[in-house]
Design an enzyme around this catalytic site. Structure first.
Site, PDB file in Angstrom:
ATOM      1  N   VAL A  89      10.624  -2.411  -4.720  1.00 59.88           N
ATOM      2  CA  VAL A  89      10.331  -3.829  -4.538  1.00 59.88           C
ATOM      3  C   VAL A  89      10.035  -4.040  -3.061  1.00 59.88           C
ATOM      4  O   VAL A  89      10.733  -3.498  -2.199  1.00 59.88           O
ATOM      5  CB  VAL A  89      11.518  -4.720  -4.944  1.00 59.88           C
ATOM      6  CG1 VAL A  89      11.151  -6.194  -4.829  1.00 59.88           C
ATOM      7  CG2 VAL A  89      11.975  -4.410  -6.354  1.00 59.88           C
ATOM      8  N   ASP A 214      -2.241   9.208  -1.940  1.00 59.65           N
ATOM      9  CA  ASP A 214      -2.333   8.205  -3.004  1.00 59.65           C
ATOM     10  C   ASP A 214      -3.323   7.124  -2.600  1.00 59.65           C
ATOM     11  O   ASP A 214      -3.118   5.934  -2.855  1.00 59.65           O
ATOM     12  CB  ASP A 214      -0.954   7.599  -3.275  1.00 59.65           C
ATOM     13  CG  ASP A 214      -0.917   6.772  -4.557  1.00 59.65           C
ATOM     14  OD1 ASP A 214      -1.728   7.052  -5.466  1.00 59.65           O
ATOM     15  OD2 ASP A 214      -0.094   5.840  -4.642  1.00 59.65           O
ATOM     16  N   ASP A 231       1.248   2.230   2.065  1.00 56.42           N
ATOM     17  CA  ASP A 231       1.974   3.070   1.107  1.00 56.42           C
ATOM     18  C   ASP A 231       1.794   4.562   1.388  1.00 56.42           C
ATOM     19  O   ASP A 231       1.037   5.262   0.718  1.00 56.42           O
ATOM     20  CB  ASP A 231       1.562   2.749  -0.329  1.00 56.42           C
ATOM     21  CG  ASP A 231       2.564   3.310  -1.339  1.00 56.42           C
ATOM     22  OD1 ASP A 231       3.496   4.032  -0.910  1.00 56.42           O
ATOM     23  OD2 ASP A 231       2.419   3.047  -2.537  1.00 56.42           O
TER      24      ASP A 231
END
Length: 290
Positions: A89, A214, A231
């Site tokens: 989260v 990613d 990320d």
């Protein structure tokens, strides 16, 4: 195998606050004056109420970590949820006048098998045991280091601190509003963006000795008419055994997106531009195992 015990937020938030703050007060560094303690208590109460409203449940140890960031004045307040996924989260928070993104990994639902695979091939880490706690702490430490390295070279949020399963970094946005993802943008100069992104991938590889791992239109934000990579949890150093298969996958994802925007792009050419080498068929075959 050691594991955090997941405990739902109590129906009575006052009871939950009392218990958590009693544990915090036992630590010398959190001996707060009465007025500041009262201020923190109200912020904690609001945070727990927001979690309850959003049906978010954290184990007690995670809540302790989040509250310690307030008590230790690393953060001023938590504002709300930016993104909620299966494994993590992301909250919006403030540190004085500056906004921060706080990424909290869910201890109960993280894919520890996949995490171990990425960590064990990284010479920066040496896990002698494979407890969940050690794995998730190493995972957060890895992302922290990756962000620190990447943000010195390309547009990426700077990591500020990490504590257990919590990572604090710069917030990418405008006055507290999150910057849009590349996938949601319209009418951009797509040729320009492809050029910037491929240059960033090359700099990350050559200067940072990192592969994002990613990368796609979902993990690139747009701020001030520039792409921002986010990320870096799956990012690996170039010496990692999965580095080149991951880079090939990144090249495929980026070229698939930009071809839909009518940009001439070939993943093999992009890979060669970044590495100076042709794709090894063995590395390409390994993509299916990722």
């Amino acid at each position: 195998m050691s594991c955090y015990k997941v405990m739902p937020i109590a129906k009575n938030i006052d009871d939950e606050l009392y218990e958590l703050n009693k544990l915090l007060s036992e630590k010398e560094e959190f001996q707060l004056d009465r007025e500041y303690q009262k201020e923190i208590l109200e912020k904690e109460r609001k945070f727990l109420e927001d979690l309850k409203t959003a049906n978010e449940v954290f184990d007690k140890r995670t809540l302790m970590t989040l509250f310690s960031l307030l008590a230790g004045k690393h953060l001023t307040e938590y504002i709300g949820i930016v993104n909620s996924g299966k494994e993590a989260v992301v909250f919006k928070a403030r540190k004085g006048k500056f906004y921060r993104a706080v990424k909290v990994y869910r201890v109960a639902t993280c894919d520890f098998k996949t995490m171990s695979k990425y960590i064990q091939g990284d010479p920066r880490f040496h896990l002698r045991k494979s407890s969940r706690r050690q794995i998730i702490h190493a995972w957060v430490e890895k992302e922290f280091r990756n962000l620190r390295r990447a943000s010195e070279i390309i547009n990426a949020p700077k990591a500020r601190l990490r504590r257990e399963n919590v990572l604090v970094m710069d917030f990418v946005g405008y006055r507290g509003i999150p910057a849009p993802k590349l996938k949601d943008m319209q009418d951009l100069d797509w040729e320009k963006y492809f050029k910037i992104i491929k240059e960033s991938m090359k700099k990350l590889y050559e200067e940072g000795e990192l592969v994002h791992g990613d990368l796609s239109e979902y993990n690139i934000l747009v701020k001030d008419d520039e792409p921002v990579f986010i990320d870096f949890s799956q990012s690996v150093i170039t010496q990692h055994p999965l580095a080149h298969p991951l880079l090939i996958r990144d090249c495929i994802n980026i070229c698939n997106f930009f071809r839909r925007k009518r940009v001439d792009c070939n993943y093999k050419d992009l890979y060669k531009y970044i590495t100076g080498k042709e794709i090894d068929p063995i590395d390409e075959a390994m993509i299916k195992q990722l």
